[in-house]
Scaffold this active site. Sequence first.
Site: not given
Ligand code: ASP
Length: 341
Positions: A202, A230-233, A256
């Site tokens: 990210t 799925r949704v991350g942070d 996330g």
């Molecule tokens: N934080 C991101 C997620 O959970 C992944 C990442 O940081 O690489 O989607």
Amino acid sequence: MLNRRKFLQFSALAAPLLTAKRSLASSFDTGNKPLVVSTWDSGMAVNAEAWKILSNKGSALDAVEAGAVHIENEINCCVGLGGYPDRDGIVTLDSCIMDHQSNCGAVAGIERIKHPVSVARKVMEKTPHVILVGAGAQQFAVENGFPLESKELSDSGKKAYEEWLKKSEYKPVINIENLPAKEGNGPFAPHFFDDGTPNHDTMGLVAMDMNGNLSGAVTTSGMAFKVHGRVGDSPIIGAGLFVDNEVGAATSSGLGEEVIRICGTHLVVEFMRQGYSPEQACKKACERIVKRDPAKAKTLQVGFLAINKKGQYGCYAIQKGFVISVKSDKENQLHQSKYLI
Ligand code: ASP
């Protein structure tokens, strides 16, 4: 086809990496503005884009958007449409942006749009909403002139997906970067599964402009081979990004779900409000994750970075391997994060 690490070695992105000095992150004080700080080694090139705007008296908001757009253009990078797909073979992107007046916008699970960060900015500026998801986000993007791109995976995304399909093993854990170096991995420890597949990357960046205003942006294809939907942070304000112009700004990378659970970047900013330095604030947020489930924390990675109004910055991670890229008048370099475990 080159994987991302090899690609980096042969691309213009590699130049600042090879010359950049490294240091172990501690307490830093640039003492001046502007300043831009971003996640990972790929942040060096991202910062350079942002710096073009910041050094010309541009706004932090324009700078963070330009930095994110830059990496979204990289074809074989784990950010943007070149990133890794979900378990159904579809690339879905998450992004958000936030300015010094707490205006914010985000898109989650958007498909076939090259610049989710710019769509997020449009959500912020043109709608009364904060987050648009999935088909609705895509429709909004197209209505606002963003072209619908091909469904085809990038060469690196396709290769990684085909490899993953052999076992179709679901590993909802962002791995630890502290793995043995493999050929072509670049100057820092890689963030790869044991079989060599990178599983996250990210881009989050926060900036302070010459007026002392803060902004931040995040863009990602999220966790590789995630469940579709799925949704991350990363697109969640207060989780993957938070900006409070009175105090500071923070962003995160890593698993996330763990960041969302503690409203990670909001927590970091609130710790800075209490008087902690950016590094201390990031450390305390990492500790919060570890405290909840110390055994689980050993299996995952989360890293935070933050800046405050004084132009100080810092970072901290749960595991070894998190790096940040920093650009100011005084420096242009990578810092290895300190870590808890
Ligand atoms: N934080 C991101 C997620 O959970 C992944 C990442 O940081 O690489 O989607």
